[in-house]
Design a protein around this motif. Structure first.
Motif: not given
Ligand SMILES: Cc1cc2nc3c(=O)[nH]c(=O)nc-3n(C[C@H](O)[C@H](O)[C@H](O)COP(=O)(O)O)c2cc1C
Length: 352
Positions: A327-340
């Motif tokens: 879940x932590x890896x998924x969270x960080x991937x999701x945050x990274x994808x939200x960066x413009x």
């Protein structure tokens, strides 16, 4: 996620020589050898909760962990909640057995830190304030565990983890570990973002198959919502009066709904409400229901953090660790994808 993956390497994993920055709290009662060994075997760091246990029991539990795994582990003791002669015997048992780490909680005892260090153990100290963190570091602690007021069990301070953690992390040089309210991967990611080198979880492991907690307590954790816990000092028998805990609301906490603090349970009629392998358990005791407990379990100290709202299933300790990591890896991937993307960010900042 591949079970052999180690997605987070931090100052804590390097200090403790474990694969994952996840410590299972040394919960007195539930965290016996079965749980501590399962956590360490799964790459986390298991702690035996040995508060007020005899030297013989501690020796036996340490041997049981070693029989189950060759991975490092530690022992939790509470100096301020233990009579000096017993504490002396407990420390002696741990250090003679050459445990890799000791974890202490509540008031800071510099002499205890010094003795553990001289005995060759790493020292983790759980605190609830910046002042205690600085004192523990000065006395030689190798890592500070910052406990937020959301935590289950005994609660040392009054500050939420979101503020306490970065405050402590910005002021001490040793690794800081986040404690209280963490039971999923987003919590691990958030803790790392706030300056922690890892997490220390109690409630997340309380309902696991390997925990020695009673089935009733485990099910109450799985069923709980965040608002179901109460912060109170009504459960204090065995501890100094005025030692706050976080427990699930029950008929005993209902009795003090209007005055959760300022209670002196030693002055109240403490009839026996339950029994376990160590003997009778009076009302207001800090003892929580274990596998061997019988009696009025609903009235006992059902320790739970607000994080019980995030515990939805009965899992093994290894499943908890693997779930938190993926879940932590998924969270960080999701945050990274939200960066413009950088060019869009630059365009967004252009004024004309
Ligand atoms: C059932 C239970 C028993 C606990 N017993 C101890 C203990 O013996 N020693 C200790 O240092 N902390 C103890 N704690 C507190 C934990 O160290 C930790 O602060 C807390 O679990 C963190 O919050 P969380 O439950 O939301 O993860 C206990 C917590 C629980 C839930």
């Amino acid at each position: 996620m591949n079970a052999n993956a180690a997605p987070f390497s931090t100052t804590l994993t390097r200090l403790l020589a474990c694969r994952h920055p996840i410590i299972c709290a040394g919960m007195g009662g539930p965290a016996r050898a079965e749980l501590a060994a399962a956590v360490s075997k799964a790459g986390g760091f298991g702690l035996l909760g040995m508060v007020r246990e005899s030297a013989a029991t501690i020796k036996q539990e340490i041997a049981a962990v070693r029989a189950a795994t060759d991975q490092p582990f530690g022992v939790n003791l509470i100096p301020g909640g233990t009579k000096p002669e017993l504490l002396d015997a407990e420390l002696d048992a741990c250090l003679r057995a050459r445990v890799p780490a000791m974890c202490f909680f509540w008031d800071v005892f510099p002499d205890v830190i010094e003795r553990a260090k001289q005995g060759g153990a790493l020292v983790l100290y759980q605190v609830g304030s910046l002042d205690d963190a600085l004192e523990a570091e000065r006395a030689g602690a190798d890592a500070i565990i910052a406990q937020g007021v959301e935590a289950g069990g005994h609660v040392r301070g009054n500050v939420g983890l979101l503020t306490l953690l970065p405050e402590i992390a910005s002021r001490v040089r040793v690794p800081v570990v986040a404690s209280g309210g963490i039971a999923n991967g987003a919590g691990l990611a958030a803790a790392l973002a706030l300056g922690a080198a890892g997490v220390h979880c109690g409630t997340a492991f309380l309902a696991t198959h390997e925990s020695y907690a009673h089935e009733y307590h485990k099910q109450r954790i799985v069923d709980a919502s965040a608002g179901d816990t109460v912060h109170t000092d009504i459960y204090a028998i065995n501890w100094p009066a005025g030692s706050p805990v976080r427990v699930l609301a029950n008929s005993v906490t209902d009795e003090v709904r209007d005055h959760p603090f300022g209670n002196d349970p030693y002055s109240l009629p403490g009839e026996v409400i339950a029994e376990d392998e160590w003997g009778p358990i009076p009302k207001y005791s800090t003892v929580s229901p274990l596998r061997s407990t019988t009696g009025e379990l609903e009235k006992m100290a059902l320790y739970a953090g607000q994080s019980s709202a995030l515990v939805h299933a009965r899992e093994s300790a290894e499943e908890v660790i693997q779930r938190i990591l993926s879940e932590a890896v998924g969270t960080l991937d999701r945050l990274q994808a939200q960066r413009l993307p950088a060019p869009i960010r630059r365009r967004a900042q252009e004024t004309d």
